[in-house]
Design a protein around this motif. Structure first.
Motif, PDB file in Angstrom:
ATOM      1  N   ARG A   1      48.362  39.798 -49.941  1.00 14.05           N
ATOM      2  CA  ARG A   1      48.824  41.085 -49.424  1.00 14.05           C
ATOM      3  C   ARG A   1      48.740  42.159 -50.508  1.00 14.05           C
ATOM      4  O   ARG A   1      48.257  43.274 -50.270  1.00 14.05           O
ATOM      5  CB  ARG A   1      50.252  40.964 -48.888  1.00 14.05           C
ATOM      6  N   MET A   2      49.193  41.835 -51.700  1.00 17.63           N
ATOM      7  CA  MET A   2      49.108  42.770 -52.816  1.00 17.63           C
ATOM      8  C   MET A   2      47.654  43.103 -53.127  1.00 17.63           C
ATOM      9  O   MET A   2      47.295  44.273 -53.352  1.00 17.63           O
ATOM     10  CB  MET A   2      49.802  42.175 -54.038  1.00 17.63           C
ATOM     11  N   LEU A   3      46.799  42.087 -53.136  1.00 11.83           N
ATOM     12  CA  LEU A   3      45.397  42.302 -53.476  1.00 11.83           C
ATOM     13  C   LEU A   3      44.684  43.149 -52.423  1.00 11.83           C
ATOM     14  O   LEU A   3      43.856  44.000 -52.766  1.00 11.83           O
ATOM     15  CB  LEU A   3      44.699  40.957 -53.647  1.00 11.83           C
ATOM     16  N   VAL A   4      44.998  42.918 -51.158  1.00  9.05           N
ATOM     17  CA  VAL A   4      44.390  43.721 -50.096  1.00  9.05           C
ATOM     18  C   VAL A   4      44.812  45.183 -50.228  1.00  9.05           C
ATOM     19  O   VAL A   4      43.985  46.103 -50.107  1.00  9.05           O
ATOM     20  CB  VAL A   4      44.764  43.165 -48.706  1.00  9.05           C
ATOM     21  N   ARG A   5      46.081  45.421 -50.485  1.00  7.36           N
ATOM     22  CA  ARG A   5      46.555  46.795 -50.682  1.00  7.36           C
ATOM     23  C   ARG A   5      45.864  47.425 -51.891  1.00  7.36           C
ATOM     24  O   ARG A   5      45.529  48.616 -51.879  1.00  7.36           O
ATOM     25  CB  ARG A   5      48.074  46.806 -50.853  1.00  7.36           C
ATOM     26  N   HIS A   6      45.634  46.637 -52.920  1.00  5.97           N
ATOM     27  CA  HIS A   6      44.952  47.127 -54.118  1.00  5.97           C
ATOM     28  C   HIS A   6      43.514  47.527 -53.789  1.00  5.97           C
ATOM     29  O   HIS A   6      43.043  48.607 -54.204  1.00  5.97           O
ATOM     30  CB  HIS A   6      44.981  46.036 -55.191  1.00  5.97           C
ATOM     31  N   ILE A   7      42.812  46.674 -53.043  1.00  2.00           N
ATOM     32  CA  ILE A   7      41.428  46.969 -52.670  1.00  2.00           C
ATOM     33  C   ILE A   7      41.362  48.191 -51.750  1.00  2.00           C
ATOM     34  O   ILE A   7      40.471  49.034 -51.878  1.00  2.00           O
ATOM     35  CB  ILE A   7      40.775  45.743 -52.002  1.00  2.00           C
ATOM     36  N   ARG A   8      42.294  48.293 -50.827  1.00  2.00           N
ATOM     37  CA  ARG A   8      42.290  49.445 -49.917  1.00  2.00           C
ATOM     38  C   ARG A   8      42.510  50.755 -50.677  1.00  2.00           C
ATOM     39  O   ARG A   8      42.011  51.805 -50.277  1.00  2.00           O
ATOM     40  CB  ARG A   8      43.363  49.276 -48.842  1.00  2.00           C
ATOM     41  N   GLU A   9      43.244  50.692 -51.777  1.00  2.00           N
ATOM     42  CA  GLU A   9      43.496  51.888 -52.570  1.00  2.00           C
ATOM     43  C   GLU A   9      42.358  52.187 -53.547  1.00  2.00           C
ATOM     44  O   GLU A   9      41.960  53.349 -53.710  1.00  2.00           O
ATOM     45  CB  GLU A   9      44.795  51.728 -53.363  1.00  2.00           C
ATOM     46  N   LYS A  10      41.811  51.140 -54.169  1.00  2.00           N
ATOM     47  CA  LYS A  10      40.801  51.322 -55.205  1.00  2.00           C
ATOM     48  C   LYS A  10      39.369  51.173 -54.704  1.00  2.00           C
ATOM     49  O   LYS A  10      38.426  51.589 -55.375  1.00  2.00           O
ATOM     50  CB  LYS A  10      41.031  50.310 -56.337  1.00  2.00           C
ATOM     51  N   GLY A  11      39.207  50.543 -53.536  1.00  2.00           N
ATOM     52  CA  GLY A  11      37.872  50.258 -53.033  1.00  2.00           C
ATOM     53  C   GLY A  11      37.409  48.878 -53.446  1.00  2.00           C
ATOM     54  O   GLY A  11      37.960  48.272 -54.378  1.00  2.00           O
ATOM     55  N   VAL A  12      36.397  48.360 -52.753  1.00  2.00           N
ATOM     56  CA  VAL A  12      35.883  47.040 -53.103  1.00  2.00           C
ATOM     57  C   VAL A  12      35.298  47.078 -54.506  1.00  2.00           C
ATOM     58  O   VAL A  12      34.771  48.102 -54.954  1.00  2.00           O
ATOM     59  CB  VAL A  12      34.811  46.557 -52.100  1.00  2.00           C
ATOM     60  N   MET A  13      35.429  45.962 -55.206  1.00  2.00           N
ATOM     61  CA  MET A  13      34.920  45.876 -56.565  1.00  2.00           C
ATOM     62  C   MET A  13      34.553  44.437 -56.859  1.00  2.00           C
ATOM     63  O   MET A  13      34.948  43.510 -56.136  1.00  2.00           O
ATOM     64  CB  MET A  13      35.970  46.360 -57.560  1.00  2.00           C
ATOM     65  N   ASN A  14      33.808  44.230 -57.921  1.00  2.00           N
ATOM     66  CA  ASN A  14      33.417  42.879 -58.298  1.00  2.00           C
ATOM     67  C   ASN A  14      34.576  42.137 -58.943  1.00  2.00           C
ATOM     68  O   ASN A  14      35.490  42.732 -59.516  1.00  2.00           O
ATOM     69  CB  ASN A  14      32.228  42.918 -59.256  1.00  2.00           C
ATOM     70  N   ALA A  15      34.523  40.815 -58.845  1.00  2.00           N
ATOM     71  CA  ALA A  15      35.554  39.949 -59.407  1.00  2.00           C
ATOM     72  C   ALA A  15      34.947  38.583 -59.683  1.00  2.00           C
ATOM     73  O   ALA A  15      33.830  38.286 -59.242  1.00  2.00           O
ATOM     74  CB  ALA A  15      36.737  39.826 -58.445  1.00  2.00           C
TER      75      ALA A  15
END
Length: 382
Positions: A127-141
């Protein structure tokens, strides 16, 4: 690590780390193959269908994070494959179970992942990670269950090739043509840029003869088979990095044979006619996206999987009209072309979230084939 996230998984599994390119690092427990993998981190909001997602060729090069917390509860089955093997680069879940319940299952999801050497991680706060991606955009990991140095893993994530400008379809296409089904209906030539099995099943169920061709096949070779309809499939990567496929789409659309494109095929058809495509901030991945058919005004519950979209303002008035629109963000979901017999869709009508909301579109394509006389005239003068 949340206690309930680890409770249902193998306590002997090694630790694992997920490191994002922006420096975010989280720790959990390894699932599947022990190793290191990387790609573009994205998420899917579907509650079920994880195996179909894992084996969808359109997800090649992506680390898939499931928003639904409990994954693996119905294990894995040979019947739920969309390709011969998993296509995602890695798998990220909140709570993973090693004790599934499904009489049709052939193996646990953990065993399935180990068999195909698919690296994953569980016990993380998705849940935290999804909120992070929604705010920052998709990125590599990267996901690692072997190397644990956080700084080194972040550097690996930052160095991983970007999805923007990346051609991936050639990695998932077939090596040689093959006949998938023979029937009494139209002959459909499928350009395979990463085609899902259920698309092929959808044509076969309607009595079509279906022949699948590698995505790099010269159009003259496909045309020599004398198909009644041409299909440009879904697939992974940036369509703008596929000049040969764009030329193939242009030749197909100029041939007089009706053309149907889904997802990547939709984008290739648009690019072949002068429209632009852009990389989305987050993308659409899930089984609950509302799309409106602008001709009927009906709203369909759709399955989506794309990180690129067609720029509506770039579509010439004489080229095509928008037939379907996403009600979440107003993006283009369907086109009907005016200068030839062709239609295209950004979403996946072969999937079943509705469960049958969009199946009619295969029928529309077959109707288009039936209506066209050679040489083909304008398909949609409106």
């Amino acid at each position: 690590m949340p206690q309930d996230a680890a409770a249902s998984h193998d306590s002997s599994a090694p630790p694992a780390t997920l490191a994002l390119a922006d420096g975010t690092v989280v720790h959990g427990t390894a699932i599947g193959h022990v190793g290191l993998t990387g790609g573009e981190l994205c998420f899917n909001t579907s509650m079920t269908g994880y195996q179909e997602i894992m084996t969808d060729p359109s997800y090649a090069g992506q680390l898939m994070m499931m928003t639904y917390p409990h994954i693996g509860n119905y294990a894995a089955s040979d019947e739920d494959m969309e390709a011969e093997r998993p296509m995602i680069a890695g798998f990220i879940v909140r709570s993973f179970t090693a004790d599934p319940s499904n009489p049709q299952a052939t193996e646990t999801l953990d065993a399935f992942m180990k068999r195909y050497e698919l690296v994953g991680i569980t016990g993380v706060d998705t849940r935290m990670l999804v909120r992070h991606i929604r705010e920052k955009g998709v990125m590599n990991a990267v996901i690692s269950s072997t190397e644990m140095d956080e700084a080194a893993l972040v550097e690996k994530a930052q160095a991983w090739p970007s999805m923007e400008g990346l051609e991936l379809a050639s990695r998932v296409s077939v090596d040689a043509p093959y006949t998938y089904a023979e029937g009494d209906g139209p002959r459909i030539a499928v350009y395979d840029f990463g085609v899902k099995q259920n698309i092929l099943r959808s044509f076969a169920a309607r009595g079509c003869t279906v022949r699948v061709w590698p995505g790099e096949t010269p159009f003259a070779e496909v045309q020599a088979w004398q198909p009644d309809g041409l299909f440009l499939s879904n697939g992974p990567g940036d369509p703008r990095a596929m000049p040969d496929a764009i030329e193939t789409a242009r030749a197909a659309c100029a041939s007089g044979t009706p053309v149907f494109g889904i997802c990547l095929g939709h984008q290739l058809m648009a690019l072949a006619h002068g429209a632009d495509v852009y990389k989305m901030f987050v993308g659409h991945r899930g089984a609950n996206h509302p799309v409106q058919n602008l001709d009927t005004q009906r709203v369909e519950v759709t399955t989506q999987n794309h990180g690129f979209a067609v720029v509506e303002e770039s579509i010439g008035d004489d080229v095509a009209r928008v037939t379907h629109r996403n009600l979440n963000d107003e993006t283009v979901e369907g086109l009907r072309f005016k200068q030839f017999a062709g239609l295209s869709l950004q979403y996946h009508p072969e999937a079943s979230p509705g469960p049958h909301d969009s199946h009619y579109l295969f029928g529309e394509f077959l109707d288009l084939i039936e209506a066209v006389e050679q040489p083909a005239g304008p398909a949609d003068p409106s």
